[in-house]
Design a protein around this motif. Structure first.
Motif, PDB file in Angstrom:
ATOM      1  N   VAL A   1       5.906  -9.827  -3.582  1.00  0.00           N
ATOM      2  CA  VAL A   1       5.160 -10.701  -4.496  1.00  0.00           C
ATOM      3  C   VAL A   1       3.679 -10.328  -4.485  1.00  0.00           C
ATOM      4  O   VAL A   1       3.007 -10.335  -5.526  1.00  0.00           O
ATOM      5  N   ILE A   2       3.161  -9.997  -3.305  1.00  0.00           N
ATOM      6  CA  ILE A   2       1.745  -9.628  -3.182  1.00  0.00           C
ATOM      7  C   ILE A   2       1.516  -8.201  -3.658  1.00  0.00           C
ATOM      8  O   ILE A   2       0.526  -7.898  -4.331  1.00  0.00           O
ATOM      9  N   ALA A   3       2.449  -7.306  -3.328  1.00  0.00           N
ATOM     10  CA  ALA A   3       2.250  -5.887  -3.622  1.00  0.00           C
ATOM     11  C   ALA A   3       2.469  -5.535  -5.085  1.00  0.00           C
ATOM     12  O   ALA A   3       1.766  -4.662  -5.626  1.00  0.00           O
ATOM     13  N   ALA A   4       3.418  -6.176  -5.749  1.00  0.00           N
ATOM     14  CA  ALA A   4       3.828  -5.738  -7.088  1.00  0.00           C
ATOM     15  C   ALA A   4       2.686  -5.674  -8.085  1.00  0.00           C
ATOM     16  O   ALA A   4       2.503  -4.639  -8.759  1.00  0.00           O
ATOM     17  N   PRO A   5       1.863  -6.722  -8.246  1.00  0.00           N
ATOM     18  CA  PRO A   5       0.775  -6.610  -9.221  1.00  0.00           C
ATOM     19  C   PRO A   5      -0.266  -5.567  -8.841  1.00  0.00           C
ATOM     20  O   PRO A   5      -0.872  -4.938  -9.710  1.00  0.00           O
ATOM     21  N   ARG A   6      -0.473  -5.360  -7.539  1.00  0.00           N
ATOM     22  CA  ARG A   6      -1.412  -4.320  -7.107  1.00  0.00           C
ATOM     23  C   ARG A   6      -0.878  -2.939  -7.478  1.00  0.00           C
ATOM     24  O   ARG A   6      -1.625  -2.088  -7.971  1.00  0.00           O
ATOM     25  N   LEU A   7       0.403  -2.732  -7.227  1.00  0.00           N
ATOM     26  CA  LEU A   7       0.999  -1.438  -7.568  1.00  0.00           C
ATOM     27  C   LEU A   7       1.006  -1.226  -9.075  1.00  0.00           C
ATOM     28  O   LEU A   7       0.756  -0.111  -9.560  1.00  0.00           O
ATOM     29  N   ALA A   8       1.286  -2.287  -9.833  1.00  0.00           N
ATOM     30  CA  ALA A   8       1.282  -2.178 -11.293  1.00  0.00           C
ATOM     31  C   ALA A   8      -0.105  -1.818 -11.812  1.00  0.00           C
ATOM     32  O   ALA A   8      -0.238  -1.157 -12.854  1.00  0.00           O
ATOM     33  N   ALA A   9      -1.151  -2.237 -11.084  1.00  0.00           N
ATOM     34  CA  ALA A   9      -2.522  -1.917 -11.472  1.00  0.00           C
ATOM     35  C   ALA A   9      -2.969  -0.549 -10.963  1.00  0.00           C
ATOM     36  O   ALA A   9      -4.117  -0.140 -11.192  1.00  0.00           O
ATOM     37  N   GLY A  10      -2.077   0.141 -10.254  1.00  0.00           N
ATOM     38  CA  GLY A  10      -2.399   1.485  -9.782  1.00  0.00           C
ATOM     39  C   GLY A  10      -3.121   1.548  -8.455  1.00  0.00           C
ATOM     40  O   GLY A  10      -3.613   2.610  -8.072  1.00  0.00           O
TER      41      GLY A  10
ATOM     42  N   ARG B   1      -3.769   2.044  -4.609  1.00  0.00           N
ATOM     43  CA  ARG B   1      -3.120   2.845  -3.572  1.00  0.00           C
ATOM     44  C   ARG B   1      -3.900   2.785  -2.254  1.00  0.00           C
ATOM     45  O   ARG B   1      -3.869   3.726  -1.464  1.00  0.00           O
ATOM     46  N   ASP B   2      -4.590   1.673  -2.031  1.00  0.00           N
ATOM     47  CA  ASP B   2      -5.322   1.502  -0.781  1.00  0.00           C
ATOM     48  C   ASP B   2      -4.336   1.290   0.363  1.00  0.00           C
ATOM     49  O   ASP B   2      -3.144   1.006   0.142  1.00  0.00           O
ATOM     50  N   ALA B   3      -4.836   1.399   1.592  1.00  0.00           N
ATOM     51  CA  ALA B   3      -3.958   1.345   2.765  1.00  0.00           C
ATOM     52  C   ALA B   3      -3.214   0.015   2.855  1.00  0.00           C
ATOM     53  O   ALA B   3      -2.033  -0.022   3.216  1.00  0.00           O
ATOM     54  N   GLY B   4      -3.886  -1.087   2.532  1.00  0.00           N
ATOM     55  CA  GLY B   4      -3.228  -2.383   2.606  1.00  0.00           C
ATOM     56  C   GLY B   4      -2.090  -2.511   1.614  1.00  0.00           C
ATOM     57  O   GLY B   4      -1.019  -3.041   1.947  1.00  0.00           O
ATOM     58  N   THR B   5      -2.299  -2.009   0.399  1.00  0.00           N
ATOM     59  CA  THR B   5      -1.249  -2.069  -0.621  1.00  0.00           C
ATOM     60  C   THR B   5      -0.071  -1.192  -0.239  1.00  0.00           C
ATOM     61  O   THR B   5       1.095  -1.581  -0.410  1.00  0.00           O
ATOM     62  N   LEU B   6      -0.347  -0.012   0.275  1.00  0.00           N
ATOM     63  CA  LEU B   6       0.735   0.877   0.678  1.00  0.00           C
ATOM     64  C   LEU B   6       1.534   0.287   1.837  1.00  0.00           C
ATOM     65  O   LEU B   6       2.761   0.452   1.901  1.00  0.00           O
ATOM     66  N   PHE B   7       0.848  -0.418   2.752  1.00  0.00           N
ATOM     67  CA  PHE B   7       1.589  -1.065   3.838  1.00  0.00           C
ATOM     68  C   PHE B   7       2.464  -2.189   3.305  1.00  0.00           C
ATOM     69  O   PHE B   7       3.606  -2.362   3.737  1.00  0.00           O
ATOM     70  N   LEU B   8       1.944  -2.946   2.340  1.00  0.00           N
ATOM     71  CA  LEU B   8       2.771  -3.998   1.730  1.00  0.00           C
ATOM     72  C   LEU B   8       4.002  -3.406   1.062  1.00  0.00           C
ATOM     73  O   LEU B   8       5.096  -3.954   1.158  1.00  0.00           O
ATOM     74  N   ARG B   9       3.835  -2.270   0.403  1.00  0.00           N
ATOM     75  CA  ARG B   9       4.980  -1.607  -0.234  1.00  0.00           C
ATOM     76  C   ARG B   9       6.007  -1.201   0.831  1.00  0.00           C
ATOM     77  O   ARG B   9       7.216  -1.387   0.635  1.00  0.00           O
ATOM     78  N   GLU B  10       5.526  -0.676   1.923  1.00  0.00           N
ATOM     79  CA  GLU B  10       6.427  -0.296   3.022  1.00  0.00           C
ATOM     80  C   GLU B  10       7.137  -1.516   3.595  1.00  0.00           C
ATOM     81  O   GLU B  10       8.364  -1.504   3.812  1.00  0.00           O
ATOM     82  N   LEU B  11       6.392  -2.593   3.802  1.00  0.00           N
ATOM     83  CA  LEU B  11       6.959  -3.805   4.378  1.00  0.00           C
ATOM     84  C   LEU B  11       8.013  -4.408   3.453  1.00  0.00           C
ATOM     85  O   LEU B  11       9.021  -4.952   3.904  1.00  0.00           O
ATOM     86  N   ALA B  12       7.772  -4.286   2.136  1.00  0.00           N
ATOM     87  CA  ALA B  12       8.713  -4.811   1.147  1.00  0.00           C
ATOM     88  C   ALA B  12       9.907  -3.883   0.930  1.00  0.00           C
ATOM     89  O   ALA B  12      10.854  -4.260   0.228  1.00  0.00           O
ATOM     90  N   GLY B  13       9.856  -2.687   1.490  1.00  0.00           N
ATOM     91  CA  GLY B  13      10.949  -1.728   1.305  1.00  0.00           C
ATOM     92  C   GLY B  13      11.003  -1.134  -0.089  1.00  0.00           C
ATOM     93  O   GLY B  13      12.074  -0.765  -0.569  1.00  0.00           O
ATOM     94  N   LEU B  14       9.828  -1.015  -0.754  1.00  0.00           N
ATOM     95  CA  LEU B  14       9.794  -0.482  -2.110  1.00  0.00           C
ATOM     96  C   LEU B  14       9.726   1.043  -2.106  1.00  0.00           C
ATOM     97  O   LEU B  14       9.200   1.652  -1.188  1.00  0.00           O
TER      98      LEU B  14
END
Length: 288
Positions: free
Chosen positions: A264-273, A275-288
């Protein structure tokens, strides 16, 4: 009529995403509604703002010159739920004070919080937010007419799908449903407790803008656990520190909530492009 009550076009677009096409008609009525409420509650409107769910107006109360905040939302049920929660927290100094409410009109009048800088702006320490987190879960819930946390989560996953189409949420939804299943703790949950929704008051942090529901209070620790974290070891340390300070908090459940809501936290960040470390960790944590 105060010109600041008009809703800017970019705000209208955000409200349409959140509430649907009917939000445009509501926006057109806002200036008149603000004028009527200002007359009813004895206010002078000084400035306007707001996020994706409401319009908020900084006002002067004519009777004594105090700063107060008029909050309007297109969804009367959102206002009703907030009023119910703020009423339950009335004796808790770390929650903003409700002065007046017309839930049917989607209107709340709130006390000012001064000096008012958010903890997102100022930064925060686990020990200072632990008292807030503990106080929020301390009030009785019997008789509170609020939705379950499970309902709030279903909405968040649906909203994530609208804001970031194509991002998979099935696994996270399944984990969230497991966490809200039979036997889960039940308390009054703020539901949107991140550092931008906590202001610095005269005696410490003050929570604003609840999306209140009933369920596992460890859900409210998620944003504090994840804030600024970029790897698993740091997340485990943050959760351990918070759980040690907040009575009743369960570190394993907080971690599970982080995994369930990371998408929920990562998706809009990823959609906006992003790629900071926090966003990439959220993607990893979410299994995306």
């Amino acid at each position: 009529m105060n010109a600041s009550a008009a809703v800017p076009e970019e705000v209208r677009e955000r409200l349409v995403v959140r509430f649907g096409p009917g939000a445009r008609a509501w926006c057109a009525q806002v200036p008149g509604q603000v004028a009527a409420l200002a007359d009813r509650w004895g206010l002078a409107v000084r400035a306007a703002g707001g996020g994706g769910t409401s319009r908020v107006f900084r006002c002067e109360r004519l009777a004594d010159g105090a700063v107060v905040w008029l909050k309007l939302t297109p969804d009367a049920e959102v206002a009703r739920q907030e009023a119910v929660a703020l009423g339950a927290w009335r004796g808790v100094p770390s929650v903003v004070r409700l002065l007046e409410a017309d839930a049917g009109a989607g209107a709340l009048l709130l006390a000012d919080v001064a000096p008012g800088a958010s903890l997102r702006e100022r930064g925060w320490r686990p020990r200072e937010v632990a008292g807030l987190l503990g106080a929020l879960r301390s009030v009785p819930v019997a008789g509170l007419a609020l939705p379950p946390l499970a309902e709030r989560l279903e909405f968040l996953f649906e909203l994530t799908g609208r804001r970031a189409p194509g991002v998979p949420t099935a696994g996270a939804r399944a984990l969230a449903r497991e966490l809200t299943g039979d036997g889960a703790p039940v308390a009054l949950v703020h539901g949107d407790l991140h550092p931008a929704n906590v202001l610095l008051g005269p005696d410490g942090p003050v929570a604003i803008d609840p999306r209140a529901c009933l369920g596992d209070p460890d859900f409210d620790l998620v944003d504090w656990a994840l804030d600024g974290v970029t790897d698993g070891a740091a997340l485990a340390a943050r959760i351990g520190g918070l759980a040690a300070l907040v009575p009743g908090a369960d570190a394993d459940r907080v971690l599970a909530w982080c995994r369930a809501t990371a998408v929920v936290i990562a998706a809009p960040r990823l959609a906006a492009g992003r790629r900071d470390a926090g966003t990439l960790f959220l993607r990893e944590l979410a299994g995306l």
